[in-house]
Structures are given as C-alpha cells and as structure tokens.
Design a protein around this motif. Sequence first.
Motif, PDB file in Angstrom:
ATOM      1  N   SER A  73       0.827  -1.213   0.000  1.00 56.28           N
ATOM      2  CA  SER A  73       0.000   0.000   0.000  1.00 56.28           C
ATOM      3  C   SER A  73       0.856   1.255   0.000  1.00 56.28           C
ATOM      4  O   SER A  73       0.570   2.248  -0.681  1.00 56.28           O
ATOM      5  CB  SER A  73      -0.938  -0.012   1.207  1.00 56.28           C
ATOM      6  OG  SER A  73      -1.807  -1.126   1.173  1.00 56.28           O
ATOM      7  N   ASN A  74       1.949   1.218   0.801  1.00 52.34           N
ATOM      8  CA  ASN A  74       2.836   2.385   0.836  1.00 52.34           C
ATOM      9  C   ASN A  74       3.567   2.583  -0.482  1.00 52.34           C
ATOM     10  O   ASN A  74       3.798   3.712  -0.928  1.00 52.34           O
ATOM     11  CB  ASN A  74       3.841   2.228   1.978  1.00 52.34           C
ATOM     12  CG  ASN A  74       3.190   2.342   3.341  1.00 52.34           C
ATOM     13  OD1 ASN A  74       2.102   2.910   3.473  1.00 52.34           O
ATOM     14  ND2 ASN A  74       3.831   1.782   4.364  1.00 52.34           N
ATOM     15  N   GLN A  77       1.189   4.105  -2.947  1.00 59.16           N
ATOM     16  CA  GLN A  77       0.907   5.501  -2.585  1.00 59.16           C
ATOM     17  C   GLN A  77       2.043   6.415  -3.042  1.00 59.16           C
ATOM     18  O   GLN A  77       1.814   7.570  -3.443  1.00 59.16           O
ATOM     19  CB  GLN A  77       0.695   5.630  -1.081  1.00 59.16           C
ATOM     20  CG  GLN A  77       0.312   7.043  -0.640  1.00 59.16           C
ATOM     21  CD  GLN A  77       0.115   7.154   0.850  1.00 59.16           C
ATOM     22  OE1 GLN A  77       0.647   6.339   1.603  1.00 59.16           O
ATOM     23  NE2 GLN A  77      -0.640   8.150   1.283  1.00 59.16           N
ATOM     24  N   ASN A 109      -4.753   4.703  -0.148  1.00 60.21           N
ATOM     25  CA  ASN A 109      -3.389   4.848  -0.651  1.00 60.21           C
ATOM     26  C   ASN A 109      -3.319   4.583  -2.152  1.00 60.21           C
ATOM     27  O   ASN A 109      -2.570   5.232  -2.887  1.00 60.21           O
ATOM     28  CB  ASN A 109      -2.456   3.888   0.092  1.00 60.21           C
ATOM     29  CG  ASN A 109      -2.226   4.311   1.528  1.00 60.21           C
ATOM     30  OD1 ASN A 109      -2.799   5.303   1.986  1.00 60.21           O
ATOM     31  ND2 ASN A 109      -1.398   3.561   2.254  1.00 60.21           N
TER      32      ASN A 109
END
Length: 840
Positions: A73-74, A77, A109
Amino acid sequence: MRDALSILASSTVIPPSGTPLRHRRHPIPSATAKPRPKLNPKHKSKFSTSTSPLFSSRLDNKQSLTYYTELASNLVQDGRFEDFLIVAETVVASGVKPLEFLGLLNKHNVASGVGRVLGKGNVNSVELLFSGVMKLGIEPVQLFDGAAMESLREECRRFLKCGAVEQLVSLVEMLAGFQFLIKELVEPSDVINLCIKKRNPMAAIRYAQNFPHAEMLFCSIIHEFGKKRDLASALTAFEASKQNLSSPNMHACRTIIDVCGLCGNYLKSRAIFEELLADNITPNAYVFNSLMNVNAHDFNYTRDIYKKMEKLGVTADITTYNILLKSCRLAAKVELAQDIYREIRKLEAKGALKLDVFTYSTMIKVFADAKMWRLALEIKEDMVSSGVTPNTVTWSSLISACANVGLLEQASKLFDEMLQAGCQPNSQCFNILLHACVEACQFDRAFRLFQCWKESGFQQTITDGNLKNSDEFVQEDQMRVPMRPYSHFTVRVPFRPTTSTYNILIKACGTDYYRAQALMDEMRTLGLSPDQVSWSTLLDVCGASGNIAGIVPILRSMHETGIQPDVITYTTAIKICVEHKKPTFAFTLFAQMLRYQIKPNLVTYNTILRARSRYRSLKQVQKCLYVYQHMRKAGYKPNDYYLKQLIEEWSEGVIQKELRNKGSFASHTTDSGPHTLLLEKVAEHLQDGNSESLSIDLRGLTKVEARIVVLAVLRKIKEKYRAGIPIKEDVSIILGLPGVHAHVSKEESEVKEAVVRLLQHDLGLQVYEADSRTGIDITRDKGVLEGSSSTRESEAPTRRPVVLHRLKLTGESLHHWLQRKMCAKHGNHLHQRMPSNLDS
C-alpha cells in the motif's frame, strides 16, 4: 528475488515484533542466481513458493501478511507501481488468494498514488499498474472503493477544468479498456464540448468510440462543430462515424447535411447525398427533407430531389411538403405553391397526412411576400377551421401581409386579435407594426406606440382556454398572477425593444437629426449595440437634415465602436454628398473605401457617375474618369451614357454660350460610335502625367467623338492657363493612317473637316496641315474647310515611309485665344460690378 529483497530492505515499514531476527535479515543471493526480470503483465509470474521459502515461512501467519500488504500500500501511494507489482506478485505466488490480498490493501493509498501519477500526466504508468493486477487475477476496478472512485472522478474533472483534453481522453480510453464505468466519471457532453472548444475532432472521435451508443455521440459531435461553423471538423467526425459503424447511420447523414446548410456549403450536401446513392444506399425521408431544406433556395434542385424521392419509393411526410412550400416562397412561385397546398389538402382529406402550423404559416408567408393579403387571411380561416391554433410566427406573417400593402389599420386589428387569442407577441410583431406606421408616414403614431409600450407594456387578456399558455408566459416574465378559476384575466406584458426597433424609429425621425442621435444614445443605455443598419439610417437622417459636416463624425464613431463601415454605409454617405453638390467630398469617401479595402458595388459606381451635372472642374472630371476605369477593372459593365454626357457637357464649355444656344453642334444626336474608345481617349489625355503632352490622337474616332476629345484637351489647357501654366508650343493632332495610295479615307476626311471647322470657325484658332515626314508646315486656304487637299509628288512605293495625317494648332494662336477668354471673363465681372445708371 534480488529486487524483492532490495525493496524490503529499503522499505520504511518495520516488521512485526514477533518475527524472529533471522527473518529480518535477508540473505544475499549467490552470484549464480539469475536476476529478477521486470514484470511483464503479458507473461505468467516466474515466482513460486518453491523458489521463495523465505516468503513462504513469513506468510504462514496473518501478521506477516498484514505487514507485506501494508508495504504494498505504501509503495503504490508513493507512485512506485513496478515495486508494488513485484511485492503483490510475490505474495500471490506464495499461495495467498488475490481477493485476500486485495482486502488488506489500503484503497485510499491506491487512489492517492494513482492521482499523484495522473497529476504528472503519466497515464502509461497507471495502465501498467492496471495490467499487472489483472495478471494477478484482480480487476483494476476492484482497487477502488466508493471514496477512491470519487478521487478518480475528481482527477477527471481536474483535467476537464484545466482543458487538458488529450490527457483526459487518454485516461478515459485506458479506464474504458479496464471495464470502468466511464460515464460515471465525467459527463460525456462536457468532454465533447471541451473537444469542440479546442477544435480537436480527433479527440472527440476517440472519446466517442468508448461508448456503446457511439453513433449518437458522433451525431452530437457533428452538430456541435456545425454550430461553430467548423465544417472541416464536422466532416472529419462524419467520416470517422462511417468507419466506426458497420451500417450507414442515417441520423449522422442527416446531421452532416444540416451542418452543410449551417455553414453555407450546399454543394457539399449534394455531394454527400450523391455518395449515398453511389453506394446503393436509399436515404430515408429525414435525409431527403434535410437535403431539400438546405437547398430550398434552388427550387429546381429541390423539386428534382422530391421527384427522386418518389422514384425511390420513399414516402413524403408533411415536413417534405412544408419545405416545398418554403422553396416556392423563396422563388416567388405563388401559383405553384397554391397547387401544392391544394394537393396536401386533398391528402389530408384522405387521411394520408395532417397539416400542421408550419404548413399554414409558410403558405401565409407566400402570400405576404406577394402582397396578397386577402388570400393570407383566407389561409388563416382554413387553419382555424381545421383546429390548428395560430402561433406567433403565424400572426407575425399575417400582420406583415397587411403591413406590406400599407393597411395599417388592418395590421393593428390583427395585432389586437393576437392578444385576445392569448398568443404572446415577440419583438418581430412589434417591429412589423412600427415599420407599417413608418411606411405609412405616420411617424407620430409609431413614436406614441413605442412610448406606450415602453412605459406600461401592453395588456393581454387570457381566457380559460389559454390558461396553460398564460401560466408559462407569467412564469417567463416572473410576474405573480393569481391563477384562480376566473373566466378571464389581464396580464401586463413588458415590452423589450431590440436593435431593429430602434432602427425603425431612427428612420421615422425624417430630418430630425438630434432626435435620431438621442435614440442611438438610448439604445446604448439599454445595452443594445447599433449595427450597420443603425449607422446607415443615421447617415440618411443626417443627409436629409442638410448636416453634411456630420458624416465624418458618424463614420469616426463607427470605427471607435468597433464596427467597420460597409459598402452600404459608404454608398449612403456618397449619395448624400452628391445630392448636396459636394462632389469633392464624395470622391474623398470613395478613396477612403478603397483605402479600407471595401469593394464598391454597382450602386456605388452609378451614384458617382450619374451625378454628371455636379462635376465642372478638371480635377473632378479626372476623378470621375478614374472611377469609371476602376469600375471596369472590378468586372462591372459601366453605363457609358452618363459619363459620355459629362464629357460632352464639360468639353463644350469652351464654346461660347451663344453658339451653343444656337445649336451649332449637337453631338449627342449624331453620334453612333462606341463610347468606350472615346472615354479611354479622354482619360488618356486628361491624366495628370500627360500634362506636357501636346499631341492629340484621334485615330479610330468618329467626327463627333473627335470633336469631344479636342474640346476636352482645350478645356484642360484653359484651366491650367488659369492656374498660371502658359502654353507656348504647337499642338499636334493625329488624324490617322492613309491608304496604300496615300489617299485620305472618307471617315478621316469627315474627322478632319469637323476638327478644322471647330478650331477655325467656332474658336477662331489657326490650324495647319503638317507633313510628318519632313516636318514642313503647309499653309492651307479655305479649301481645307471644304475637305480638299493637295498631294506631294509621289515617290517610289518601296521607299515611301508610313505617313501620319496631322493637323497642327500653333501655340501662338492658343496663347491669344486664352488671353481673349481671360479678358472676356474679367470684362464680364467688371460689367457686373458697374452701377446700373452707367449703362445709359
């Protein structure tokens, strides 16, 4: 594996505390290990649980799975889509179900990362992301929940707002390929309008191809480009619609034909129709009607299309007949329109069709244009008896029919009937009634009506049968009227004048220039802009009032307001100058027209040339000849009669008045030669550049034309002498070329006799016959006046040069003649100044 390890090592996510330390340290792969290939969504993943024991052991517990989904997810993002795909593919390859991995991803994200990349205009990266997740068994649309989808909509609206049409269309194309509902992302009409505004037909075509109802969008694109008068872009969209659809779209064909009419290219509409026939496609009635409507100005073509429609078996509807009536009206074919009207009445009696309000209104217009007001009223009776309610256009045509023949009272009565019927009059109705007052020279009545309407409007009585219409009317004018079940009530309707209204009133001012100027100011106060007609009408009033000096300020005001005076404006101003005997000002305005690259029309030229009685000086005649030559170069066929009369009268001015009164020479009654050669000769001799030329060429002219040319040159010499330019040299007059035996022809002999009689008998000048070969002057006696001539001794024909027959007018004789003219003029002035008692 090396790429995956480097991602994990550089990640800022801390592994869960329960994970053993050995799981936090990643072994360095051996040198013999193959490098991890870049992700290609077209191929299956090369990662498997058998080759990744490390990830297999990590993902055995839920805590480890959460850790890596948070890492993914990071990454997404931050816009690191390739790294995200590596982690996601490895997680799925370890045995985790795609939907389980998808459920743990942070959708916010994902939307944030996609928005960040799209903000940089990098649609290809987003497409790579979506292709990658599809290979993992995840639909890209599943990456977006409700909030994330709203973020995607915001990004599309941002593209739309900033006008980035290419980026927006590319994004929509990409999303449509991944089964996104693109209609919910942005309004299709907004995207099409942006493409129209940017004059980008290809972007509009690409956008429309993503929808199942593309054929409707193509028609909308064609129509919108047509409203912008961009026929080329509309044709581009039309050709794309033919390639995009498997079968011909009659709606698109009809739309492009209508657009050809909007853009004024009726020939292209015919070509499109012929292409359909060449492809063995039978157009429907709507296509035929559009083609006939676009070409309604050409009655013969419209009739041929109607016959072809019958031949192909296409049934005509009431619109077809309405267009035929319209074509008859434009061609002023009243009898044929009556025949068509009777035919459709018979069809209506059989139940084949039903006449509508457009049929009756068009027929009324036919009679109104032909000034057959009684027949127009009969059509209105047929209309009412058939149960068809007249609309605003119908009433306007009826009022116009009576106004055109000067029946002001009948027109006013129809206007009152219109109000009683509950029909809302438009500005055209008001203007027709005011125009009827002006045409009937009832100027005060026109101003009274205008003032009454402007101050209090007019009262409209509404009955129960018209409650629906009155309700719409009251809402439009934002007036609160109680809608109680009364039998009738009165509505006061405000009057909204237009530019045409003020143009009519300015014409009604007659010679009151200041009142007309006040109306122009009032027009601007109401937010209306004066047009070409306004300024031209103001010029007419200015000229009628005798205010010639006001012409220049009016033209200057037009330029200041951003309106370029057209040919009608300048022609009006020139006409005023001519009527008030200001020819110099008229020529100045003509020169100004040419300076502003405004092409004069036939009326402009004739206005100047017909004012022959106003031109008396050499400069004015020279300018008139210049206008004549300019007219011929412009392609107009000039009427030489007026200019020839000007030259004759101006030239004959050198003869004494008493001789002209005796009718010693009436050239216009005996001349039968071509005028063009005469005028060209005169123009040649009167040019400023020929002021030093003392040779008059009379070859090819009749005796009358020769007389005019000689007199024109003499008058030029006379006016220059008055200006202080003396004449000292002799003037040579070329008569023509002799025959083979050097004998003078009959025509040349007549020209010679006429010129000698003019110079010696009428003007008292000395003229000689000159030998052009030797330059020796041979003095002649009275035999010259009788047309006799002596010949020199003949020479050998092979050695004889070409001989020009010439006459020579001595400079000394001219000088004495000019002195006598000046003395006679001063003597007349002195005689006029003497007291009357000295005459005795």
